[in-house]
Enzyme design. Sequence first.
Site, mmCIF file in Angstrom:
data_model
loop_
_atom_site.group_PDB
_atom_site.id
_atom_site.type_symbol
_atom_site.label_atom_id
_atom_site.label_comp_id
_atom_site.label_asym_id
_atom_site.label_seq_id
_atom_site.Cartn_x
_atom_site.Cartn_y
_atom_site.Cartn_z
ATOM 1 N N LYS A 66 0.848 -1.214 0.000
ATOM 2 C CA LYS A 66 0.000 0.000 0.000
ATOM 3 C C LYS A 66 0.872 1.248 0.000
ATOM 4 O O LYS A 66 0.814 2.105 0.881
ATOM 5 C CB LYS A 66 -0.945 0.023 1.185
ATOM 6 C CG LYS A 66 -2.095 -0.924 0.983
ATOM 7 C CD LYS A 66 -3.268 -0.618 1.845
ATOM 8 C CE LYS A 66 -4.262 -1.745 1.698
ATOM 9 N NZ LYS A 66 -3.700 -3.029 2.206
ATOM 10 N N ALA A 68 2.481 4.779 -0.544
ATOM 11 C CA ALA A 68 1.935 6.144 -0.616
ATOM 12 C C ALA A 68 3.081 7.098 -0.295
ATOM 13 O O ALA A 68 3.169 7.628 0.803
ATOM 14 C CB ALA A 68 0.793 6.316 0.367
ATOM 15 N N ARG A 198 -8.370 -13.975 6.806
ATOM 16 C CA ARG A 198 -8.564 -14.806 8.001
ATOM 17 C C ARG A 198 -9.505 -15.976 7.829
ATOM 18 O O ARG A 198 -9.274 -17.035 8.425
ATOM 19 C CB ARG A 198 -9.028 -13.911 9.166
ATOM 20 C CG ARG A 198 -7.909 -13.065 9.704
ATOM 21 C CD ARG A 198 -8.429 -11.928 10.546
ATOM 22 N NE ARG A 198 -8.963 -10.852 9.731
ATOM 23 C CZ ARG A 198 -9.473 -9.712 10.232
ATOM 24 N NH1 ARG A 198 -9.509 -9.540 11.528
ATOM 25 N NH2 ARG A 198 -9.916 -8.770 9.426
#
Length: 230
Positions: A66, A68, A198
């Site tokens: 992710k 950024a 999960r």
Amino acid sequence: VKRVIVALDPAVEGDVEKLLGIARLACREGAGIKVGLPMLALGGSEAVSEAARLCSGGGLRVLDLKLADIGYVMRLAVESLARGFDAAIAHAFIGSEGALEELKGALEGMGVRLVLVLSMSHQGSAEVIDPCLDRLISVATRVRPWGVVAPATRPGVIARVRSAMPRTVIMSPGVGAQGGRPGDAICLGGADYEIVGRVVTRSPDPVSALRSVAGSIAERCPERLLPAST
Ligand code: BMP
């Protein structure tokens, strides 16, 4: 067509080996794997590379840092870590110039495709990110990533992304543990893949858990699983 990507997120160091075992299963029976910061933190870059290697026989291998940051720093991060992966995830909100443009170039040079986060599965995203969804879609339209991320917990958001980006691959997390039902993202929103962590990785029987998610999707919208629908 296989549509379930398994997120391999170890909770403690002792989980790393077990999750690497599930990587094979996810690439054989499912659509692939997603590996991110928990695997990097607990298993090191060796475990991240090993996950990709275990799937080299088939299945999508997605590296989820992710990202950024400024383009230069993202380039440094992916140059070693993204090798062996098919795609890498970054946030769309950082924009193109000086950031995503440079990242995309770096990834392309390595044969790795870019995936941009447009909206997230948690409540805070609905409050803060989604009001900017049109802006983020316009960033993505400019950057032209191979794929985008949109939330299985809000199929309406996926549908907005799908209508704006009819040909872009959509991956949707938030199934199971976060409340999305298997099939919501693909059948209601028009996503291509559902990302499940999960429900599979914490199950005493990951094989059955993965088959059960895939089976539920197939039951709800069998037509979406035909090869022509991709
Ligand atoms: P789980 O199915 O255990 O909730 O895992 C979801 C996975 O998808 C995690 O790896 C998480 O980082 C990722 N994810 C998410 O949950 N929501 C998002 O909006 C974007 C994600 O990448």
